[in-house]
Design an enzyme around this catalytic site. Structure first.
Site, PDB file in Angstrom:
ATOM      1  N   LYS A  15      44.744  48.069  48.245  1.00  0.00           N
ATOM      2  CA  LYS A  15      46.166  48.084  49.385  1.00  0.00           C
ATOM      3  C   LYS A  15      46.861  46.705  49.066  1.00  0.00           C
ATOM      4  O   LYS A  15      47.691  46.376  49.702  1.00  0.00           O
ATOM      5  CB  LYS A  15      45.277  47.674  50.810  1.00  0.00           C
ATOM      6  CG  LYS A  15      44.437  48.908  51.181  1.00  0.00           C
ATOM      7  CD  LYS A  15      43.849  48.520  52.675  1.00  0.00           C
ATOM      8  CE  LYS A  15      43.259  49.733  53.364  1.00  0.00           C
ATOM      9  NZ  LYS A  15      42.463  50.799  52.549  1.00  0.00           N
ATOM     10  N   LYS A  65      36.655  39.628  37.838  1.00  0.00           N
ATOM     11  CA  LYS A  65      36.733  38.142  38.369  1.00  0.00           C
ATOM     12  C   LYS A  65      36.183  37.107  37.509  1.00  0.00           C
ATOM     13  O   LYS A  65      36.460  36.049  37.506  1.00  0.00           O
ATOM     14  CB  LYS A  65      36.362  38.152  40.015  1.00  0.00           C
ATOM     15  CG  LYS A  65      37.142  39.100  40.927  1.00  0.00           C
ATOM     16  CD  LYS A  65      36.578  39.101  42.320  1.00  0.00           C
ATOM     17  CE  LYS A  65      37.488  39.922  43.349  1.00  0.00           C
ATOM     18  NZ  LYS A  65      37.181  39.612  44.576  1.00  0.00           N
ATOM     19  N   ASP A 101      39.519  34.143  47.999  1.00  0.00           N
ATOM     20  CA  ASP A 101      38.349  35.078  48.620  1.00  0.00           C
ATOM     21  C   ASP A 101      37.597  34.213  49.706  1.00  0.00           C
ATOM     22  O   ASP A 101      37.465  34.897  51.085  1.00  0.00           O
ATOM     23  CB  ASP A 101      37.355  35.818  48.064  1.00  0.00           C
ATOM     24  CG  ASP A 101      37.894  36.892  47.030  1.00  0.00           C
ATOM     25  OD1 ASP A 101      38.776  37.522  47.699  1.00  0.00           O
ATOM     26  OD2 ASP A 101      37.380  37.088  45.848  1.00  0.00           O
TER      27      ASP A 101
END
Ligand code: ATR
Length: 279
Positions: A15, A65, A101
């Site tokens: 998204k 990551k 995050d």
């Protein structure tokens, strides 16, 4: 126009392009943001190509990551603490790795859900990358207690060991536990950072924990309640929430890192919520 992208594998479902396009429109920033699929063995090469072609920065998602963190010696303190990066910024000196995050989680909790964390008792479920990324920003909020609980106790112990110093600096009682040993404990906020929801499972917690919690938060998100949210609701949690707000807030923080402008996340979160409920 300045170019940005989210890099992952898979990445088509992300998204982030929609979120960042909305932020750019809202703030009048001249930029593009695309989804970039990297081969599983070709992360660094794909980053280098994007940068050589004039790219300004990247968001990094599963499974890259850790590799993103290893790509550079320059880390923000929060990326260093997380041991992982979800945001890369390219400048004349090379690559700067950041991690937004944990801040995204904290902002969702404190702003969108109006749940202050100071002096609260927090239970963090899981001891993988998602839990590690959340720890420093959570400690900075100075909860009274933060307990890391994991199916495999040794991993919770190791993770707690890594954060002893910031915990003591912020006056937080940091502990590690397995799930069974939580029986009889009380927490105000329970955060699910395990990967259990991905396989439709829930952490095997003593169910009495939920009734005492004002908020049960799942870092995962879905159009309907995740299994963790449904369980927490059934056992009496005051409120349950998924991680869609965290997704939008980490994006906003990355946008701020790149552009120096803070977008208004509320309308973006509201329209994603509508869109997700409708489809
Ligand atoms: P992530 O980067 O998403 O955190 P990870 O590093 O693989 O992924 O960590 C997954 C976490 O979810 C771990 O804490 C794992 O527990 P173990 O350390 O015991 O493996 C946890 N997890 C995954 N499935 C789970 C389940 N069904 N119940 C409870 N915990 C689970």
């Amino acid at each position: 126009m300045d170019r940005y992208a989210v890099i992952g594998n898979p990445v088509a479902h992300s998204k982030s392009p929609l979120i960042h396009a909305t932020f750019a429109r809202q703030t009048g920033q001249s930029m593009t943001y695309e989804a970039l699929l990297a081969p599983l063995d070709g992360f660094a090469a794909t980053v280098a190509r994007f940068r050589d072609a004039g790219g300004c920065g990247l968001n990094v998602t599963v499974p890259f990551k850790l590799e993103a963190h290893a790509l550079t010696q320059r880390h923000t303190p929060r990326a260093a603490a997380a041991g992982a990066a979800n945001t890369l910024m390219f400048d004349a000196r090379g690559i700067l790795a950041d991690n937004t995050d944990g801040v995204g989680l904290v902002r969702d909790l404190t702003h969108n859900l109006a749940t202050p964390l100071a002096e609260r008792r927090i239970l963090l479920l899981g001891a993988g990358g998602a839990a590690r990324g959340a720890l420093l920003p959570l400690l900075e909020q100075q909860p009274s207690r933060l307990t890391i609980a994991n199916r495999t106790l040794a991993k919770a112990d190791t993770l707690a060991g890594l954060f002893r110093e910031p915990a003591s600096h912020h006056g937080v009682a940091l502990a590690a536990s397995d799930f069974a040993a939580l029986a009889g404990c009380e927490f105000d906020i329970i955060i699910n950072a395990t990967a259990a929801s991905l396989s439709g499972q829930i952490p095997d917690l003593p169910s009495a924990l939920y009734a005492n919690a004002a908020l049960a938060y799942d870092m995962m998100y879905a159009p309907a309640d995740t299994p963790f949210m449904a369980t927490a609701r059934r056992h009496g949690a005051g409120r349950v929430a998924d991680g869609l707000g965290m997704l939008v807030e980490q994006a906003a923080e990355s946008f701020f890192v790149w552009r120096g402008v803070r977008p208004d996340t509320r309308p973006v979160l509201a329209s994603l919520r509508d869109w997700s409920a409708g489809g």
